[in-house]
Design an enzyme around this catalytic site. Structure first.
Site, PDB file in Angstrom:
ATOM      1  N   GLY A  11       0.848  -1.198   0.000  1.00 18.07           N
ATOM      2  CA  GLY A  11       0.000   0.000   0.000  1.00 18.07           C
ATOM      3  C   GLY A  11       0.877   1.238   0.000  1.00 18.07           C
ATOM      4  O   GLY A  11       0.544   2.274   0.576  1.00 18.07           O
ATOM      5  N   GLY A  14      -0.201   4.789  -0.689  1.00 12.72           N
ATOM      6  CA  GLY A  14      -1.333   5.273   0.100  1.00 12.72           C
ATOM      7  C   GLY A  14      -0.924   6.250   1.188  1.00 12.72           C
ATOM      8  O   GLY A  14       0.252   6.580   1.348  1.00 12.72           O
ATOM      9  N   ASP A 159      -4.331   2.049  19.022  1.00 12.01           N
ATOM     10  CA  ASP A 159      -5.327   2.134  20.100  1.00 12.01           C
ATOM     11  C   ASP A 159      -4.626   2.337  21.442  1.00 12.01           C
ATOM     12  O   ASP A 159      -5.070   3.110  22.282  1.00 12.01           O
ATOM     13  CB  ASP A 159      -6.170   0.854  20.108  1.00 12.01           C
ATOM     14  CG  ASP A 159      -6.725   0.557  18.728  1.00 12.01           C
ATOM     15  OD1 ASP A 159      -7.547   1.342  18.252  1.00 12.01           O
ATOM     16  OD2 ASP A 159      -6.301  -0.438  18.115  1.00 12.01           O
ATOM     17  N   HIS A 187      -8.849  -5.050  16.807  1.00 13.19           N
ATOM     18  CA  HIS A 187      -8.737  -3.630  16.444  1.00 13.19           C
ATOM     19  C   HIS A 187     -10.068  -3.225  15.803  1.00 13.19           C
ATOM     20  O   HIS A 187     -10.208  -3.153  14.588  1.00 13.19           O
ATOM     21  CB  HIS A 187      -7.576  -3.393  15.471  1.00 13.19           C
ATOM     22  CG  HIS A 187      -7.615  -2.019  14.871  1.00 13.19           C
ATOM     23  ND1 HIS A 187      -7.412  -0.877  15.616  1.00 13.19           N
ATOM     24  CD2 HIS A 187      -7.887  -1.589  13.614  1.00 13.19           C
ATOM     25  CE1 HIS A 187      -7.559   0.183  14.838  1.00 13.19           C
ATOM     26  NE2 HIS A 187      -7.855  -0.223  13.618  1.00 13.19           N
TER      27      HIS A 187
HETATM   28  P1  NAX Z   1      -5.047   4.302   1.302  1.00 13.03           P
HETATM   29  O1  NAX Z   1      -6.254   4.001   0.482  1.00 13.03           O
HETATM   30  O2  NAX Z   1      -4.543   5.697   1.353  1.00 13.03           O
HETATM   31  O3  NAX Z   1      -3.856   3.386   0.803  1.00 13.03           O
HETATM   32  C1  NAX Z   1      -4.009   2.028   0.594  1.00 13.03           C
HETATM   33  C2  NAX Z   1      -3.095   1.661  -0.537  1.00 13.03           C
HETATM   34  O4  NAX Z   1      -3.136   0.236  -0.670  1.00 13.03           O
HETATM   35  C3  NAX Z   1      -3.518   2.252  -1.886  1.00 13.03           C
HETATM   36  O5  NAX Z   1      -2.419   2.919  -2.486  1.00 13.03           O
HETATM   37  C4  NAX Z   1      -3.963   1.037  -2.668  1.00 13.03           C
HETATM   38  O6  NAX Z   1      -3.720   1.160  -4.061  1.00 13.03           O
HETATM   39  C5  NAX Z   1      -3.093  -0.034  -2.036  1.00 13.03           C
HETATM   40  N1  NAX Z   1      -3.540  -1.395  -2.293  1.00 13.03           N
HETATM   41  C6  NAX Z   1      -4.791  -1.855  -2.471  1.00 13.03           C
HETATM   42  N2  NAX Z   1      -4.754  -3.154  -2.762  1.00 13.03           N
HETATM   43  C7  NAX Z   1      -3.467  -3.527  -2.745  1.00 13.03           C
HETATM   44  C8  NAX Z   1      -2.810  -4.753  -2.978  1.00 13.03           C
HETATM   45  N3  NAX Z   1      -3.477  -5.859  -3.298  1.00 13.03           N
HETATM   46  N4  NAX Z   1      -1.461  -4.774  -2.896  1.00 13.03           N
HETATM   47  C9  NAX Z   1      -0.767  -3.668  -2.597  1.00 13.03           C
HETATM   48  N5  NAX Z   1      -1.336  -2.480  -2.378  1.00 13.03           N
HETATM   49  C10 NAX Z   1      -2.674  -2.412  -2.459  1.00 13.03           C
HETATM   50  O7  NAX Z   1      -5.324   3.713   2.760  1.00 13.03           O
HETATM   51  P2  NAX Z   1      -4.566   4.025   4.118  1.00 13.03           P
HETATM   52  O8  NAX Z   1      -5.229   5.174   4.758  1.00 13.03           O
HETATM   53  O9  NAX Z   1      -3.107   4.061   3.873  1.00 13.03           O
HETATM   54  O10 NAX Z   1      -4.993   2.747   4.992  1.00 13.03           O
HETATM   55  C11 NAX Z   1      -4.490   1.456   4.730  1.00 13.03           C
HETATM   56  C12 NAX Z   1      -5.151   0.417   5.623  1.00 13.03           C
HETATM   57  O11 NAX Z   1      -4.861   0.649   6.997  1.00 13.03           O
HETATM   58  C13 NAX Z   1      -6.680   0.402   5.552  1.00 13.03           C
HETATM   59  O12 NAX Z   1      -7.109  -0.949   5.527  1.00 13.03           O
HETATM   60  C14 NAX Z   1      -7.094   1.043   6.860  1.00 13.03           C
HETATM   61  O13 NAX Z   1      -8.401   0.658   7.229  1.00 13.03           O
HETATM   62  C15 NAX Z   1      -6.048   0.503   7.766  1.00 13.03           C
HETATM   63  N6  NAX Z   1      -5.876   1.151   9.083  1.00 13.03           N
HETATM   64  C16 NAX Z   1      -5.525   0.373  10.138  1.00 13.03           C
HETATM   65  C17 NAX Z   1      -5.303   0.893  11.400  1.00 13.03           C
HETATM   66  C18 NAX Z   1      -4.908   0.021  12.555  1.00 13.03           C
HETATM   67  O14 NAX Z   1      -4.791   0.554  13.663  1.00 13.03           O
HETATM   68  N7  NAX Z   1      -4.706  -1.292  12.420  1.00 13.03           N
HETATM   69  C19 NAX Z   1      -5.501   2.349  11.653  1.00 13.03           C
HETATM   70  C20 NAX Z   1      -5.433   3.175  10.416  1.00 13.03           C
HETATM   71  C21 NAX Z   1      -6.095   2.580   9.212  1.00 13.03           C
HETATM   72  O15 NAX Z   1      -7.486   2.766   9.344  1.00 13.03           O
END
Ligand code: NAX
Length: 333
Positions: A11, A14, A159, A187
């Protein structure tokens, strides 16, 4: 100087990765003497954006960064990696429950588990950030059977940081004076933020329990828990995007604890495979209080679980059992 290690961030184009790359490249996670080669994975439509990120990494002139490998090919991204930040997934949008995300994201983690299994070092430490993080970590591990289950974890450190900051604010003390605030479970909004074992350093070098220092168990058992549980949603409501800077900082904190170990008498919340401790069903990825040494975590044992906590642990464990069943059915389709 040590040999460079290979670190993959998925990602990578992102918003979390945009902050996380800086945290990792500066040496905050693996140490300021550990050179790194950054592997950056995203999907083909994001390669143009990723190119811009690679330009910015060059422009940051990080002394520790000895190479950057931007790619949309998992066989390149996961090749020989020592550490993996699994961030890439579809983020939660306003009004969306985490369950809605499950079927979309779990398949990504099946494929990437298989790629880790095939290409990564067997010693790789895998941190899953992409939601639903605990269940994605379960699936990732399941499809990477040649890598020990203990090498997979999911992030509840954000968290934990939120909970610690909230308590420090309430006590009007510096945030790093508060220790051992715990997150149990998933989470998600069923997580159980627990300050029962937390303590705060006081000026004479001693410490006092947070419960005693606050003298407000009503707040600790109600508003404190709800505020932490719903903080992610509150950030989305305000920013119209999910937490990114704080998620990146927490991902760095989590991996640092795994890589460098935890200080004496300091616990860290890690969502790791349950061994049945605290009567949590085996094999789900559940956030426990842990200590880490020599890159191996162990669950802090023998904490007394009273009825109040028991009920909360069971709610979040049940949610994880359900998510696990749902994820398995999606993967087996
Ligand atoms: P973004 O949408 O800004 O970035 C995600 C990136 O992943 C994008 O560039 C997308 O093209 C890429 N992607 C999608 N499918 C992919 C694949 N198969 N292989 C490689 N890359 C791929 O999201 P962002 O804000 O960076 O969040 C990323 C993830 O973190 C989300 O699932 C979000 O819900 C999760 N989070 C988890 C948290 C935690 O505490 N565990 C907190 C923050 C966040 O909510």
């Amino acid at each position: 100087m040590a040999e460079p290690i290979r670190v993959v961030i998925t990602g990578a184009a992102g918003q979390i990765a945009y902050s996380l790359i800086n945290v990792v490249a500066r040496g905050d996670v693996f140490g300021v003497k550990q050179p790194i080669i950054l592997h950056l994975l995203d999907i083909p439509p994001m390669m143009g954006v990723l190119e811009g990120v690679v330009m910015e990494i060059a422009d940051c002139a990080y002394p520790l960064v000895r190479g950057v490998v931007p790619t949309a090919d998992p066989s390149v991204a996961f090749k020989d990696v020592d550490a993996a930040f699994m961030v890439g997934a579809m983020p939660r949008k306003q009004g969306m429950e985490r369950k809605d995300l499950l079927s979309a994201n779990v398949k990504i983690f099946k494929d990437q588990g298989q790629a880790l299994d095939q290409y990564a070092k067997k010693s790789v430490l895998v941190l899953v950030v992409g939601n639903p993080a605990n269940t994605n970590a379960f699936i990732c591990s399941k499809y990477a059977p040649s890598i020990p289950k203990e090498n997979f974890s999911a992030m509840t450190h954000l968290d934990q940081n939120r909970a610690q900051a909230l308590i420090a604010h309430r006590l009007k003390v510096q945030v790093d004076k508060v220790h051992n605030v715990l997150i149990w479970g998933n989470h998600s909004s069923t997580q159980f933020p627990d300050a029962k074992w937390a303590y705060v350093e006081i000026p004479d070098g001693d410490s006092v329990s947070v419960s005693k220092a606050l003298n407000d168990d009503e707040w600790l058992q109600n508003d404190f828990i709800k505020t932490v549980q719903n903080r992610g949603a509150a950030v989305i409501a305000a920013r119209k995007m999910s937490s990114a800077m704080s998620a990146a900082k927490a991902a760095g904190d989590h991996m640092k604890a795994l890589w460098q170990g935890t200080p004496q008498s300091k616990w860290v919340s890690l969502a790791v495979v349950s061994d049945g401790s605290y009567d949590i069903p085996k094999d789900i990825i559940f956030s426990f209080p842990c200590v880490v040494s020599d890159k191996k975590w162990s669950i802090v044992q023998d904490l007394t679980i009273e009825d109040f906590a028991r009920e909360k642990l069971d709610i979040t464990a049940n949610e994880l059992v359900e998510e696990k069943e749902e994820a398995l059915s999606v993967c087996e389709d």
